[in-house]
Design a protein around this motif. Structure first.
Motif, PDB file in Angstrom:
ATOM      1  N   LEU A 112       0.711 -13.384  21.434  1.00 20.24           N
ATOM      2  CA  LEU A 112       1.597 -13.340  20.261  1.00 20.24           C
ATOM      3  C   LEU A 112       0.874 -12.719  19.067  1.00 20.24           C
ATOM      4  N   LYS A 113      -0.433 -12.988  18.997  1.00 22.22           N
ATOM      5  CA  LYS A 113      -1.189 -12.577  17.817  1.00 22.22           C
ATOM      6  C   LYS A 113      -1.294 -11.047  17.709  1.00 22.22           C
ATOM      7  N   THR A 114      -1.546 -10.395  18.863  1.00 19.76           N
ATOM      8  CA  THR A 114      -1.788  -8.943  18.817  1.00 19.76           C
ATOM      9  C   THR A 114      -0.593  -8.177  18.233  1.00 19.76           C
ATOM     10  N   PRO A 115       0.621  -8.340  18.805  1.00 19.21           N
ATOM     11  CA  PRO A 115       1.740  -7.593  18.208  1.00 19.21           C
ATOM     12  C   PRO A 115       2.055  -8.035  16.782  1.00 19.21           C
ATOM     13  N   LEU A 116       1.872  -9.354  16.489  1.00 20.76           N
ATOM     14  CA  LEU A 116       2.166  -9.820  15.128  1.00 20.76           C
ATOM     15  C   LEU A 116       1.226  -9.163  14.114  1.00 20.76           C
ATOM     16  N   THR A 117      -0.046  -9.011  14.526  1.00 25.23           N
ATOM     17  CA  THR A 117      -1.010  -8.359  13.622  1.00 25.23           C
ATOM     18  C   THR A 117      -0.587  -6.917  13.348  1.00 25.23           C
ATOM     19  N   SER A 118      -0.154  -6.202  14.400  1.00 30.20           N
ATOM     20  CA  SER A 118       0.302  -4.814  14.234  1.00 30.20           C
ATOM     21  C   SER A 118       1.495  -4.746  13.296  1.00 30.20           C
ATOM     22  N   ILE A 119       2.454  -5.656  13.584  1.00 25.47           N
ATOM     23  CA  ILE A 119       3.687  -5.649  12.771  1.00 25.47           C
ATOM     24  C   ILE A 119       3.342  -5.877  11.305  1.00 25.47           C
ATOM     25  N   GLN A 120       2.482  -6.899  11.095  1.00 26.59           N
ATOM     26  CA  GLN A 120       2.102  -7.224   9.716  1.00 26.59           C
ATOM     27  C   GLN A 120       1.386  -6.046   9.049  1.00 26.59           C
ATOM     28  N   GLY A 121       0.468  -5.437   9.804  1.00 32.58           N
ATOM     29  CA  GLY A 121      -0.314  -4.320   9.261  1.00 32.58           C
ATOM     30  C   GLY A 121       0.562  -3.148   8.856  1.00 32.58           C
ATOM     31  N   PHE A 122       1.486  -2.762   9.738  1.00 33.20           N
ATOM     32  CA  PHE A 122       2.335  -1.603   9.421  1.00 33.20           C
ATOM     33  C   PHE A 122       3.363  -1.935   8.343  1.00 33.20           C
ATOM     34  N   ALA A 123       3.854  -3.162   8.330  1.00 29.73           N
ATOM     35  CA  ALA A 123       4.786  -3.549   7.255  1.00 29.73           C
ATOM     36  C   ALA A 123       4.056  -3.525   5.913  1.00 29.73           C
ATOM     37  N   GLN A 124       2.799  -4.001   5.930  1.00 31.47           N
ATOM     38  CA  GLN A 124       1.975  -3.980   4.726  1.00 31.47           C
ATOM     39  C   GLN A 124       1.795  -2.544   4.226  1.00 31.47           C
ATOM     40  N   ALA A 125       1.568  -1.633   5.201  1.00 35.34           N
ATOM     41  CA  ALA A 125       1.340  -0.225   4.846  1.00 35.34           C
ATOM     42  C   ALA A 125       2.570   0.341   4.123  1.00 35.34           C
ATOM     43  N   ILE A 126       3.756  -0.034   4.609  1.00 32.53           N
ATOM     44  CA  ILE A 126       4.980   0.459   3.956  1.00 32.53           C
ATOM     45  C   ILE A 126       5.094  -0.138   2.554  1.00 32.53           C
ATOM     46  N   LEU A 127       4.836  -1.471   2.466  1.00 32.31           N
ATOM     47  CA  LEU A 127       4.966  -2.144   1.172  1.00 32.31           C
ATOM     48  C   LEU A 127       3.968  -1.609   0.146  1.00 32.31           C
ATOM     49  N   ASP A 128       2.708  -1.408   0.609  1.00 31.43           N
ATOM     50  CA  ASP A 128       1.652  -0.929  -0.291  1.00 31.43           C
ATOM     51  C   ASP A 128       1.867   0.514  -0.703  1.00 31.43           C
ATOM     52  N   GLY A 129       2.665   1.223   0.036  1.00 32.70           N
ATOM     53  CA  GLY A 129       2.835   2.643  -0.216  1.00 32.70           C
ATOM     54  C   GLY A 129       1.808   3.484   0.515  1.00 32.70           C
ATOM     55  N   ALA A 130       1.006   2.796   1.397  1.00 31.03           N
ATOM     56  CA  ALA A 130       0.006   3.567   2.165  1.00 31.03           C
ATOM     57  C   ALA A 130       0.718   4.521   3.117  1.00 31.03           C
ATOM     58  N   ALA A 131       1.890   4.074   3.629  1.00 30.17           N
ATOM     59  CA  ALA A 131       2.685   4.988   4.443  1.00 30.17           C
ATOM     60  C   ALA A 131       3.776   5.538   3.527  1.00 30.17           C
ATOM     61  N   ALA A 132       3.383   6.534   2.775  1.00 33.62           N
ATOM     62  CA  ALA A 132       4.278   7.016   1.725  1.00 33.62           C
ATOM     63  C   ALA A 132       5.246   8.087   2.216  1.00 33.62           C
ATOM     64  N   ASP A 133       4.707   9.005   3.018  1.00 26.18           N
ATOM     65  CA  ASP A 133       5.610  10.106   3.408  1.00 26.18           C
ATOM     66  C   ASP A 133       6.522   9.657   4.534  1.00 26.18           C
ATOM     67  N   PRO A 134       7.683  10.300   4.696  1.00 32.82           N
ATOM     68  CA  PRO A 134       8.684   9.885   5.687  1.00 32.82           C
ATOM     69  C   PRO A 134       8.114   9.829   7.106  1.00 32.82           C
ATOM     70  N   GLU A 135       7.216  10.755   7.429  1.00 31.26           N
ATOM     71  CA  GLU A 135       6.653  10.774   8.788  1.00 31.26           C
ATOM     72  C   GLU A 135       5.850   9.494   9.071  1.00 31.26           C
TER      73      GLU A 135
END
Ligand code: ADP
Length: 475
Positions: A252-275
């Motif tokens: 459970l931990k592995t996918p949850l960590t990924s989900i959290q990490g990528f959601a964080q990236a969107i929130l932080d603006g680290a994943a800024a461009d549409p791609e």
């Protein structure tokens, strides 16, 4: 009071010992009371005296005056404690040492005379007393009759003299032997039992190292063995439970960590461009899909364990089912450039749950395709023999190391977690679920493999399985 084994054994032995002594005592007593020994001894005594008189008193008697004869008989009575009667030639009473007691019955006297050499017998007087008598002809003129009371055994005297002391002695020996035996037997039985009890207490306290050594009588020994077996199982179950929790948490931990990490990236603006945002959303989607599959598999297994899965029992065209699976898997196989071959003879119709069987074969073909490198082959074959249908899924993948082959059906077991599997990689539950489904159909799932050459997974199913027993986990 008699709760310990030792005390109960002691009481039992004492009871048995007492009973045996009582039976032997009563038996001996009855024998002695009824024995004719004393009567025989009295006759012998009378005959001994009578023979003595007959042998040497003939002449003397003839010369003696009647009063002297009477005195002689009275003296004999005093000395030998027996009544003496002298009879004349016709059987008439000449002298009697106990005149006051009245003569013996006439019919007895009538049978006695100097003409009868030797007579012995018994009579009862008017008072009811019983007498033994012996008569001897002394010569042609006289006969002597000696009479003594028939001996009776006095019960209390016999009891006191003959029985009480030896019985008490035997009882004392039995008591000592009982204590010794009770001690020995209880040690033999109780010691291993106490070992089991001690071990049970330490297991209850969480210490599994204290095991009872098998010993004692076979019943106690098998108790110790059964106890050890039970502790092994409990330990195994506890370990499996711990492993299960650890595995579930990890998966459970592995996918949850990924989900959290990528959601964080969107929130932080680290994943800024549409791609980058699209990529992050894709990862979140894939990982949550993996989580959903994991939870579904876990629920599925839990329901099967609880016997809550209702397998259908309907005719299944297994040939059509297999072709359907191949069709469904042909796209992923083609994407990986893996050739999917099918070689099926005419197959009989089975009774079972078509959807569940399709799940098994999809899982097996999916595994085979996943583990086969590009350009490899996956083949689906079947044969029918002896009431069984065997369906093989062969691949030209890397194979499974022999020491791991038996473990791949365990829950969460994965041959090599680092193996490529991409996002489609499972959590090691697929084969465990497949094996449960096949077993519920009365069949079995086996794996063979050669490292570097490929693997073969075989599903064996009984052809005639219309009866209820085949659906072990049904309903
Ligand atoms: P998963 O869902 O993770 O694939 P499975 O229970 O299906 O788990 O398989 C258990 C393990 O067996 C996996 O680690 C997998 O690597 C291995 N395995 C299964 N099928 C094959 C195969 N055809 N070739 C090589 N390894 C396989």
């Amino acid at each position: 009071m008699f709760r310990s084994l030792r005390a109960r054994l002691l009481v039992t032995y004492l009871l048995v010992g007492g009973l045996v002594l009582a039976i032997v005592g009563v038996g001996l007593f009855v024998f002695l009371v009824r024995s004719p020994l004393a009567v025989r001894q009295t006759y012998q005594r009378l005959e001994g005296v009578a023979d003595g008189i007959a042998g040497r008193s003939g002449r003397l008697l003839r010369e003696l005056q009647p009063e002297m004869r009477q005195q002689a008989l009275e003296r004999l009575d005093r000395e030998a404690h027996m009544r003496a009667i002298l009879l004349g030639p016709g059987g008439e009473l000449l002298a009697d040492s106990r005149l006051d007691e009245g003569p013996p019955p006439a019919d007895v006297l009538a049978g006695l005379s100097p003409q009868r050499e030797k007579v012995r017998g018994e009579y009862r007087d008017e008072g009811g007393r019983r007498w033994l008598y012996v008569a001897r002809a002394i010569n042609s003129e006289f006969a002597i009759v000696l009479i003594a009371q028939r001996p009776t055994i006095r019960v209390l005297g016999v009891l006191r003299d003959e029985f009480v002391t030896p019985l008490l002695q035997a009882g004392a020996v039995a008591l000592v032997a009982s204590i010794l035996l009770a001690w020995l037997v209880s040690r033999w039985v109780a010691a291993p039992l106490q070992g089991v009890a001690r071990a049970a207490r330490s297991v209850a306290a969480g210490d599994y190292s204290n095991r009872p050594a098998p010993g004692g009588p076979s019943e106690v020994e098998s108790l110790a063995l059964a106890f050890n077996e039970m502790v092994d199982r409990v330990q195994g179950t506890q370990q499996a439970h711990k492993d299960f929790v650890a595995n579930v948490s990890h998966e459970l931990k592995t996918p949850l960590t990924s989900i959290q990490g990528f959601a964080q990236a969107i929130l932080d603006g680290a994943a800024a461009d549409p791609e980058a945002q699209r990529h992050a959303a894709q990862v979140i989607y894939d990982e949550s899909d993996r989580l959903r599959r994991l939870v579904e598999d876990l629920l599925d297994l839990a329901r099967m364990d609880a016997g809550q899965v209702a397998f259908k029992r309907e005719p299944v065209d297994i040939g059509a089912l297999l072709r359907g699976v191949v069709e469904k898997m042909s796209l992923p196989a083609a994407e990986k450039d893996v050739k999917l071959l099918v070689d099926l003879p005419a197959l009989p119709t089975l009774i079972g749950d078509g959807d569940r069987l399709a799940q098994v074969f999809t899982n097996l073909v999916d595994n085979a395709v996943k583990h086969t490198p590009e350009g490899g082959k996956v083949a689906l074959r079947a044969d029918v023999e002896g009431g069984w249908i065997s369906i093989h899924v062969d691949d030209t993948g890397p194979g499974i190391p022999p020491e791991q082959l038996s473990r791949i059906f365990e829950r969460f077991y994965q041959v090599d977690k680092a193996r490529p599997g991409g996002l489609g990689r499972g959590a090691g539950l697929g084969l465990a679920i497949s094996s449960e489904i096949v077993q519920a159909h009365g069949g079995r799932l086996v794996a063979q493999s050669k490292l570097g050459r490929g693997s073969r997974f075989t599903v064996q199913l009984p052809i005639i399985c219309a009866d209820d027993r085949t659906m072990v986990r049904g309903g």
